[in-house]
Scaffold this motif. Structure first.
Motif, short mmCIF file in Angstrom:
data_model
loop_
_atom_site.label_atom_id
_atom_site.label_comp_id
_atom_site.label_asym_id
_atom_site.label_seq_id
_atom_site.Cartn_x
_atom_site.Cartn_y
_atom_site.Cartn_z
N GLY A 210 0.85 -1.19 0.00
CA GLY A 210 0.00 0.00 0.00
C GLY A 210 0.88 1.24 0.00
O GLY A 210 1.46 1.58 -1.02
N PRO A 211 1.04 1.88 1.15
CA PRO A 211 1.89 3.07 1.22
C PRO A 211 3.34 2.71 0.90
O PRO A 211 3.75 1.55 1.00
CB PRO A 211 1.76 3.52 2.68
CG PRO A 211 0.66 2.74 3.28
CD PRO A 211 0.41 1.55 2.44
N ILE A 223 -7.72 8.02 5.97
CA ILE A 223 -7.57 8.50 4.60
C ILE A 223 -6.69 7.57 3.77
O ILE A 223 -6.71 7.64 2.54
CB ILE A 223 -7.00 9.94 4.60
CG1 ILE A 223 -7.27 10.63 3.25
CG2 ILE A 223 -5.54 9.97 4.94
CD1 ILE A 223 -6.97 12.11 3.25
N SER A 224 -5.91 6.70 4.44
CA SER A 224 -4.93 5.89 3.72
C SER A 224 -5.33 4.43 3.65
O SER A 224 -5.78 3.85 4.64
CB SER A 224 -3.57 5.97 4.42
OG SER A 224 -3.20 7.32 4.57
N MET A 225 -5.16 3.81 2.49
CA MET A 225 -5.47 2.39 2.35
C MET A 225 -4.45 1.58 3.15
O MET A 225 -3.26 1.83 3.08
CB MET A 225 -5.45 2.00 0.87
CG MET A 225 -5.76 0.54 0.60
SD MET A 225 -7.14 -0.21 1.56
CE MET A 225 -8.55 0.67 0.87
N ASN A 226 -4.97 0.62 3.89
CA ASN A 226 -4.14 -0.25 4.72
C ASN A 226 -4.01 -1.61 4.02
O ASN A 226 -5.02 -2.27 3.77
CB ASN A 226 -4.85 -0.40 6.08
CG ASN A 226 -4.11 -1.28 7.07
OD1 ASN A 226 -3.32 -2.13 6.67
ND2 ASN A 226 -4.38 -1.08 8.33
N ARG A 229 -5.88 -4.56 5.46
CA ARG A 229 -7.32 -4.56 5.14
C ARG A 229 -7.54 -5.14 3.75
O ARG A 229 -8.42 -5.98 3.55
CB ARG A 229 -7.83 -3.12 5.24
CG ARG A 229 -9.26 -2.91 4.83
CD ARG A 229 -9.68 -1.46 5.15
NE ARG A 229 -10.72 -0.97 4.28
CZ ARG A 229 -10.97 0.34 4.07
NH1 ARG A 229 -10.26 1.26 4.70
NH2 ARG A 229 -11.94 0.71 3.26
N ARG A 233 -9.49 -8.77 2.97
CA ARG A 233 -10.68 -8.84 2.11
C ARG A 233 -10.46 -9.81 0.96
O ARG A 233 -11.36 -10.58 0.60
CB ARG A 233 -11.00 -7.45 1.54
CG ARG A 233 -11.53 -6.51 2.60
CD ARG A 233 -11.79 -5.14 2.01
NE ARG A 233 -13.04 -5.09 1.30
CZ ARG A 233 -14.20 -4.70 1.84
NH1 ARG A 233 -14.24 -4.35 3.11
NH2 ARG A 233 -15.30 -4.67 1.14
N PRO A 355 -7.88 0.64 -4.86
CA PRO A 355 -6.92 1.64 -5.33
C PRO A 355 -5.76 1.77 -4.34
O PRO A 355 -5.94 1.59 -3.14
CB PRO A 355 -7.74 2.94 -5.36
CG PRO A 355 -9.15 2.49 -5.48
CD PRO A 355 -9.25 1.18 -4.77
N ASP A 356 -4.59 2.06 -4.84
CA ASP A 356 -3.39 2.28 -4.02
C ASP A 356 -2.80 1.01 -3.43
O ASP A 356 -1.89 1.08 -2.60
CB ASP A 356 -3.62 3.31 -2.90
CG ASP A 356 -3.58 4.73 -3.41
OD1 ASP A 356 -2.96 4.95 -4.46
OD2 ASP A 356 -4.17 5.61 -2.77
#
Lengths: 457, 457
Positions: A210-211, A223-226, A229, A233, A355-356
């Motif tokens: 991700g980040p 605000i940030s995709m983990n 997570r 999923r 996304p991301d």
């Protein structure tokens, strides 16, 4: 040549046989961890020395990975190849072992004496049942009743990368009338088994990114995709509510079990409560519309074998990790194509990335399922020999595990295989406190002595 | 008393101030890991020695956990309490650090000079900005312009278990006219900030248990429930498709941001692309119907901060693990009740467990969100003082992080707090290669010198 004195010899020599096995178990030949590479070679060398000592023409054969052991012994009858492996599984979580995994011991337990230690059941103890049977034949008769090749690898627990190339390069030397593979279990305490079908195995490692760096969840949370997570999923989507695997095309090539085989299985009186109860479980968790034995032997599966990401130490750290990882495996049956499933699995996971998040894959191994040639005459001879040794007659059964070697013997060398082993469901192979019952070791060696005799006839 | 010579003194003494900070950064005071307990005490003792050297009546105060530092200095004006923490985050993954986290250095970077090392920004560097400001006041004027208490804890990164009991026991000694908390950041490179709202934090660790021991997926796969599968499904269910948290009752007590505050925030010209771009991200991942600044400052969140289970080493192991684990945190806002959410979260996870899986919980910390009393006159004085130091005027902003101390000062001691700090978004706090800009350290100390002067007036 008479069988009885061979069986007697096995009995009188059991203390020495046990001492030899203990020596082998003390070598920490973990093949999947590069740190143990020299120990794998040491185990191979130990076996070569032992096979030389009973008159085999044994040699260590280098590969790009861990070495092979190949040993030949002449004899009058047909030519059999015995296959096993000298490498063992990793030992973590070490804290759950009651003793050093590589300091084996014979323990008294409520269910009888057991040999405790990593590799005792998978597969060093099983390998030694065959070698001890040969040793007894040699000691009593000065010869073996048939021609024997012993072929042991050291990469079975790490995907056998060197196996097929080695078999291709040495095809003439290894090809025999039939292969004997000793890496499986009894059907029940008193019921030996010959495996007639094996599941295949596809193993994949995935990394979700991700980040670009670990983030503080106070500053970036929400605000940030983990990536954990995203990974959760995607993994959660691999099964539907009824336990079916959702990867597109997954069930292509999965056969229905013929009615006669189903009837035979039902006659075995398998009790899922007892089987699951051994593991602290109570309810079959596979496809809801399949019987427990189908779930165990004949249906494909998907499992997450490892997952990690973020902070996993003591206390708490409110980190949003840059990456999350998982190891996923599929057990395959029938004509399922491992490479096609790999492709579909990767596309499936890819399609579940938000996304991301990007995902990368590392393939570990891919082998199809195998069906044995039970019409080969050796099967019936071995079945009778096993039935003579054990309280109950031997059963033809399926097996949920993946022992790709049987398929390779067929496709690379054109040989049929018989899978016969003496492990028990509670041996805790691949787990802490692995053990091998002393009775498995004892009656295993006696079983091989009988089978060698039967196949020579 | 004149401010200008104090600011001049800070400039001329900067090399010595930096050397002191480096000394403090070399102490690996990781509070969450018991192995570093003596290092935490060493950091406390270092600070006490430093505060004594500039005339504070400073002492180490034992707690059941890491000690507190309490130091008093008399003065003519109102009484302010300065709060910070000397403990730091763990350093893993160590492999991603470009240097030893506890061997700090001043580095030249494309964006200017930075102080690199664990704790440089969070929070040792920030603590020293205040102490250096006091030192300069003392050196120039022989006194401070107002009465100052310094209160530093060593458990901020591990849930502050000793904080409330200590504050209750020492309420009279600690109560002041206002608290100054230095553990936050600038709004932008040239824009200082005073935080007016903070998110709360609830942290939970969960362990899902399936089989009673690790199982071999060949033997047990398909028929046996895998706790990683159960955990993944439960964690995946925590968010819906629009990014909302699905725990029942989660949004009770979540306020809408008043229109005037929203207008003020919009005027800040926050650019989510730039903010996210710093972290390698591009798309706000929170609730789809909320603005990026709401997601950052004003909306509650749920994140998995750690996950682990099964085999995570080199190679592959086809294990069905007995257990799988996760660390989950919630950022809370408004009147959300952490204890009620804890209860609902546990029930929610429980309700997602399949047969043969049980789940256990360990609560780490639970603090509600906080709203500052911006009508206190100190706020406007500090805002003007900050605006004098920095290129752009100071902003009143929200903050996504959870700094429970502000709430405790209010509820336990009845004190209002001002949160003023000089960290930057790219400081990588809680991450590898944490840094603090030299300009943050320099202008931070100058800011405190100005604020002390302003509050004394």
């Amino acid at each position: 040549m008479k069988l009885t004195p061979v069986l007697d010899r096995l009995e009188s020599e059991e203390p020495a046989a046990l001492a030899r096995l203990m020596d082998l178990l003390r070598i920490p030949s973990i093949s999947t961890d590069p740190a143990y590479a020299t120990e794998c070679t040491r185990a191979a060398e130990w076996l070569i020395a032992d096979l030389l000592s009973i008159g085999f023409d044994a040699s260590l054969r280098e590969t790009p990975g861990h070495p092979m052991v190949v040993a030949h012994h002449d004899g009058p009858g047909p030519h059999v190849l015995f296959y096993g492996h000298y490498d063992v599984q990793p030992i973590d979580p070490l804290a759950l072992w009651t003793r050093d995994p590589f300091d084996p011991v014979v323990e008294d337990t409520a269910k009888g004496q057991v040999i405790r230690g990593r590799g005792s059941s998978d597969d060093k103890g099983q390998v030694m049942t065959f070698i001890e049977a040969c040793r007894a034949w040699k000691a009593v008769h000065g010869s073996l009743p048939l021609k024997v090749t012993v072929f042991l690898e050291g990469e079975e627990e790490s995907g056998s990368p060197s196996l097929i190339p080695f078999m291709k390069e040495n095809a003439r030397e290894l090809t025999s009338d039939i292969a004997l593979i000793c890496d499986t279990g009894l059907f029940g305490e008193d019921t030996p088994a010959i495996i007639t079908m094996l599941r295949g195995l596809l193993t994949e490692e995935l990394t979700v990114t991700g980040p670009s760096k670990d983030l503080h969840s106070g500053m970036y949370g929400g605000i940030s995709m983990n990536p954990i997570r995203a990974l959760s999923r995607a993994l959660a989507a691999l099964h539907d509510e009824t336990g079916h695997v959702t990867v597109p095309g997954f069930y292509e090539g999965v056969p229905e079990i013929p009615a006669d085989v189903m009837a035979q299985w039902q006659a075995l009186g398998f009790d899922p409560q007892t089987f699951l109860g051994e593991a602290g479980l109570s309810a079959p968790a596979g496809e809801a519309d399949r019987t427990p034995l189908e779930q165990l032997w004949a249906r494909p599966t998907c499992d997450v074998n490892g997952i990690w990401g973020g902070y996993t130490g003591e206390g708490f750290k409110t980190v949003l990790p840059a990456q999350a990882h998982a190891k996923v495996s599929f057990r395959l049956v029938g004509q399922q194509d491992p490479l096609k499933i790999r492709e579909n699995f990767r596309a499936f996971i890819q399609s579940h990335m938000p996304p991301d998040c990007t995902v990368g894959f590392k393939g570990h191994g891919a082998s199809p399922a195998a069906q044995m040639a039970t019409d080969h005459p050796a099967f019936e001879k071995a079945r009778v020999a096993l039935s003579d040794e054990w309280p109950h007659p031997a059963a033809y059964i399926g097996c949920g595990a993946s022992i790709p070697i049987a398929g390779y013997f067929k496709t690379v060398l054109g040989m049929d295989s018989m899978l016969i082993g003496f492990g028990k469901d509670d041996d805790a192979i691949h787990s802490p406190n692995e053990k091998y019952d002393l009775v498995s070791f004892r009656k295993g060696a006696r079983s091989w002595a009988r089978i060698l005799s039967a196949l020579a006839a």
